[in-house]
Design a protein around this motif. Structure first.
Motif, short mmCIF file in Angstrom:
data_model
loop_
_atom_site.label_atom_id
_atom_site.label_comp_id
_atom_site.label_asym_id
_atom_site.label_seq_id
_atom_site.Cartn_x
_atom_site.Cartn_y
_atom_site.Cartn_z
N VAL A 191 66.22 -6.73 71.55
CA VAL A 191 66.91 -6.30 70.54
C VAL A 191 66.26 -6.26 69.40
O VAL A 191 65.31 -7.21 68.87
N PHE A 192 66.05 -5.29 68.34
CA PHE A 192 65.29 -4.99 67.20
C PHE A 192 66.29 -4.89 65.87
O PHE A 192 67.55 -4.34 65.95
N THR A 193 65.97 -5.62 64.85
CA THR A 193 66.56 -5.40 63.62
C THR A 193 65.57 -4.25 63.03
O THR A 193 64.61 -3.75 63.39
N GLN A 218 80.49 -12.02 56.43
CA GLN A 218 79.27 -11.68 56.12
C GLN A 218 78.43 -12.99 56.02
O GLN A 218 77.30 -12.85 56.26
N ASP A 236 64.18 -4.21 60.27
CA ASP A 236 62.95 -4.69 59.57
C ASP A 236 61.89 -5.02 60.81
O ASP A 236 60.93 -4.88 60.60
N ASP A 237 62.55 -5.50 62.02
CA ASP A 237 61.54 -5.41 63.21
C ASP A 237 60.68 -4.10 63.42
O ASP A 237 59.59 -4.09 63.55
N LEU A 275 57.36 -8.21 68.65
CA LEU A 275 58.33 -7.89 67.82
C LEU A 275 59.86 -7.77 68.55
O LEU A 275 59.92 -7.43 69.89
N GLY A 276 60.70 -8.03 67.95
CA GLY A 276 62.22 -8.06 68.60
C GLY A 276 62.36 -9.32 69.30
O GLY A 276 61.70 -10.11 69.11
N ARG A 277 63.61 -9.35 69.73
CA ARG A 277 63.82 -10.47 70.54
C ARG A 277 64.56 -10.26 71.97
O ARG A 277 64.91 -9.10 72.05
N ALA A 325 71.53 -13.75 61.65
CA ALA A 325 70.71 -12.54 62.11
C ALA A 325 69.32 -12.66 61.26
O ALA A 325 69.53 -12.33 59.74
N PRO A 326 68.46 -13.34 61.53
CA PRO A 326 67.23 -13.36 60.67
C PRO A 326 66.77 -11.67 60.73
O PRO A 326 67.07 -10.75 61.38
N THR A 327 66.07 -11.59 59.40
CA THR A 327 65.75 -10.06 59.05
C THR A 327 64.88 -9.30 59.96
O THR A 327 64.84 -8.57 60.30
N SER A 328 64.06 -10.19 60.70
CA SER A 328 63.13 -9.55 61.49
C SER A 328 62.61 -10.70 62.46
O SER A 328 62.58 -12.22 62.24
N ASN A 329 62.24 -10.33 63.78
CA ASN A 329 62.22 -11.45 64.84
C ASN A 329 60.67 -11.36 65.49
O ASN A 329 60.22 -10.12 65.63
N THR A 330 60.26 -12.30 66.02
CA THR A 330 59.00 -12.17 66.89
C THR A 330 59.12 -12.97 68.22
O THR A 330 60.04 -13.83 67.95
N ARG A 331 58.33 -12.86 68.87
CA ARG A 331 58.49 -13.65 70.33
C ARG A 331 57.37 -13.62 71.04
O ARG A 331 56.27 -12.81 70.48
N ALA A 380 76.86 -13.22 59.24
CA ALA A 380 75.84 -12.07 59.52
C ALA A 380 74.64 -12.75 58.91
O ALA A 380 73.32 -12.44 59.30
#
Lengths: 369, 427
Positions: B137-139, A153, B141-142, A173-175, A160-166, A156
């Motif tokens: 890959v999306f979470t 836990q 939240d993404d 959005l996403g990675r 793992a960030p709750t949200s990603n940008t690139r 995790a």
């Protein structure tokens, strides 16, 4: 069962478990939880566990065999319990190794656990749900999974960030997925062979793997046990009243067998087979379907595309909207549409297979899938 | 007090009233309401009832609200003999108990192939790979940062009615037609996600995959993927129910339910279809010639009268009767529904009430004055493209009896004089 037998049984269980306390701690309950996946299709254990195909397994240590009320045991299991069989480490080991040998006539359709380590681990796992079980075993083994869980836990939470940008993309959005991530999930196989892993397995290799992992539900010859799916036979039945659709009689492509077995079987323990195991089982399924007849036949990524299934040619495109009732698209009749007197030709009440709330066993015809 | 309770029978379920009424015939049922008209008056009016005097529960008695205890019959039901194990099985929406067009979340039928996966949303990922410029890959939240849309769509299992190909078998529209539900989805367009990854020019198919133990996969043609598919996380305004794929599912409007992959974790782009188990062994339509149609995706125009129906008999005797039902088509809107009370000899166009949305259930009504005689009720849907629902015999003539899937034939209910209703076929 009489009260006397029950209390006798209990005492002997306690004595027995005290004697074997040492060996229970040999098992690892966390690993046993994984082994339990082999049982999960039929048994539940833990909080609120209910009877499924088999009885629930809480408080199994010290339980007289065949004694859960409201569960329909085989006559053999009830008799074994009445004769004094109580579940303890020793009797569980014997039963789970070869169920049908230990309780002749048991209806548990399970081939048996082969590996000693699996046996020790499953017993340690079941012990964590039994107050009458050897205590040292459950204590030492329960500490580990908790620690493991916590570690997971935290991992995790940090990794793992709750949200990603690139950079790039329309929204950025996403990675980017890593190669290892794609490889872990992308296991699909196509008829042209795309996705087949390097590997091989023979009909002869496949037989014991199939017997251990598949036969409990699909039958030794793929004939299907009870209502579990049939995997072999049914040749030339597609125009019959009751067609039998199997890998040999219906499926168009062998790639589908490899793909499906690897992704979803054995039921309740998906993704547990090695790539070579799946080649061997696929070869064995070809053998059960009389598509190959040589037990030495080896299936591999090299010769996979040479094997064709007999029904491949019989799949055709959707042509529903060419059927007369759709194609005509004429205004439907509204008045005096039928000349003959209207008669009832069929009634559901005659078959009477609608389930009542009590649940019943009567079976109708047809299927949902 | 106790006496009042007995007379008022608030604890008697509607079902037991119905059953009691049916046992003594329809006329006696009418008596239930007649009791209220006695000279001294209806006791639920003339006598003070418990709920008139004593306080009920406070606001937090059920933080997540539940239906009234008098509605306990309104539940999904399964047909145990259909499958070997509840973990790879099906249950049915109680259509006969519902009205309007929206299905409440807890009543949406379930079909899973490896049980209900329980996934923490923080542990869920959606991957896009294959023929794309950048595998992503999306979470969760993404996903919630992409532009969102809301749409109401029906989801129907292609095997809905599959047990009826050979003839009437199950008594109740819950069992004959209950593998359908209709909810409002919130999500992002699949097109938006595919564009984010950049689809290569040879990308012609998409393979959605589930994260549950069945790892469900289906091949979806790119044209449909870019048209109206959604990747959704809400149904009827709240999170998807676990049995509907929490936290994420694919929505493939108008097409067979098996393609609406639940617990959606991956979308792969490819140049050819994959021909996986659920589009070869299953969900292919075997014809009487021995050939089998594949990729039969669209759900055809269909309708059913939900009341009266075998589980919803007429309990009030002659006079005003509301005939109510549902109609839908995977091709778009429903243009018209015709109802027959004489087994298909004469038809009257019913009234479509409420919203008429593309690829959504439509509610229809026909209000009649029942003279107490036997009825053979049928309904026939026509969609906006002019395709109308065939009879069961027309379907059998075209396909035989072993197709399992896509049975959209006209349903007949036989209403007897006492108000009981049976599933029948007519010649």
């Amino acid at each position: 069962m009489s009260k006397l037998v029950k209390s006798l049984a209990l005492t002997s269980a306690l004595v027995a478990s005290a004697m074997v306390a040492g060996s229970a701690s040999a098992g690892d309950a966390a690993k046993g939880e994984k082994v339990f996946k082999k049982c999960k299709a039929c048994h539940a254990v833990g909080d609120g566990a209910k009877n499924k195909v088999g009885p629930q397994l809480n408080e199994i240590y010290g339980r007289a065999a065949g004694s859960i009320e409201g569960y329909k045991y085989s006559k053999a299991m009830i008799a074994a319990g009445t004769d004094g069989l109580v579940w303890d480490e020793d009797s569980l080991t014997q039963y789970l190794k070869k169920p049908k040998d230990f309780v002749k006539g048991t209806k548990m359709a399970f081939a048996g656990l082969r590996k000693d380590a699996d046996m020790e681990n499953i017993l340690a796992y079941l012990a964590t749900f039994s107050s009458a079980a050897p205590s040292s075993g459950s204590d030492s083994s329960s500490a580990e999974p908790t620690a493991e869980k916590e570690a997971l836990q935290t991992a995790a939470a940090t990794s793992a960030p709750t949200s990603n940008t690139r950079e790039g993309g329309v929204f950025g959005l996403g990675r980017k997925a890593t190669d290892a991530e794609v490889a872990a999930w992308d296991i699909d196989i196509r008829p042209d062979g795309q996705g087949l892993p390097v590997g091989s397995g023979s009909v002869a290799d496949g037989e014991p793997i199939y017997t251990d992992n598949c036969a409990v539900c699909h039958g030794d010859f793929g004939e299907g046990v009870g209502r579990w799916p049939i995997l072999a036979g049914g040749h030339d039945t597609l125009t019959d009243d009751r067609p039998e659709k199997t890998i040999g009689s219906y499926w168009p492509y062998l790639s589908t067998v490899y793909d499906y077995v690897r992704r979803a079987m054995p039921f309740g323990n998906a993704r547990s087979l090695s790539d070579d195991d799946v080649y061997a089982i696929t070869a064995y399924l070809l053998y059960l379907n009389d598509i190959v007849d040589d037990e030495e036949f080896v299936l591999s990524n090299e010769n996979f595309l040479e094997v064709r299934l007999p029904n491949e040619e019989n799949f055709i495109p959707d042509a529903r909207y060419e059927e007369p009732h759709y194609a005509e698209k004429s205004e439907p009749c509204m008045k005096d549409c039928k000349a003959d007197p209207i008669e009832i030709t069929m009634r559901a009440a005659i078959l009477d297979v609608t389930p009542e709330d009590g649940g019943d066993d009567s079976a109708g015809v047809g299927a949902v899938d | 007090m106790t006496e009042t309770k007995d007379k008022g029978s608030p604890s008697l379920s509607r079902r037991s009233l119905l059953k009691a009424g049916l046992a003594t015939g329809g006329a006696a049922v009418a008596g239930v309401t007649a009791t209220g008209a006695r000279a001294e008056g209806d006791p639920v009016i003339t006598e003070i009832q418990d709920w008139n005097r004593y306080l009920g529960d406070g606001v937090d008695a059920a933080p997540y609200g539940l239906p009234s205890e008098f509605e306990s019959e309104v539940v999904r039901r399964n047909v145990p003999w259909l499958t070997a194990d509840a973990v790879a099985s099906i249950n049915f929406t109680p259509l006969h108990e519902l009205d309007g067009i929206i299905t409440p979340n807890g009543l949406c039928f379930e079909r899973h192939h490896g049980g209900v996966a329980q996934i923490r949303p923080q542990d869920h990922r959606l991957m896009i790979n294959g023929l794309v410029d950048t595998p992503l890959v999306f979470t969760m939240d993404d996903l919630k940062r992409f532009p969102r849309e809301n749409h109401v769509y029906f989801l129907e299992c292609a095997a809905n009615g599959g047990m009826e190909w050979r003839g009437s078998q199950l008594n109740g529209c819950q069992f004959t037609h209950g593998m359908v539900h209709n909810v409002m989805y919130t999500g992002v367009k699949l097109k938006t996600l595919l564009e984010e990854a950049g689809v290569k020019t040879n990308g012609k198919w998409v393979l959605p995959e589930g994260a549950d133990a069945s790892h469900m996969t289906r091949s979806v043609p790119m044209e449909k993927a870019l048209d109206d598919c959604l990747v959704a996380w809400k149904m009827n305004g709240e999170a998807l129910r676990p049995e509907q794929g929490y936290p994420l599912r694919l929505v493939v409007p108008g097409w067979e339910g098996n393609m609406w992959v639940k617990w959606l974790r991956r979308l792969e782009v490819g140049d050819q279809p994959w021909h996986h188990r659920e589009e070869t062994s299953k969900y292919t339509d075997l014809l009487d010639t021995g050939k089998a149609r594949r990729f039969t995706w669209v759900m055809d125009p269909k309708s059913v009268i939900t009341s009266p129906s075998p589980q919803m008999p007429i309990s009030h005797g002659k006079g005003p009767l509301v005939i109510s039902g549902l109609a839908w088509s995977g091709n778009g809107r429903i243009k018209r529904v015709d109802v027959s009370i004489d087994g298909g000899r004469n038809w009257t166009t019913a009234r479509i009430d409420g919203l008429s949305l593309s690829k959504s259930l439509h509610r229809f009504y026909l209000d009649i004055d029942w003279d107490g005689s036997e009825l053979l009720l049928q309904s026939r849907a026509m969609d906006e493209h002019g395709f109308y629902q065939p009879t069961k015999n027309e379907l059998r003539a075209a396909r035989g009896e072993n197709s399992i899937y896509h049975n959209n034939g006209i349903q007949t209910w036989y209403v007897q004089k006492d108000g009981t209703v049976e599933n029948v076929e007519v010649g």
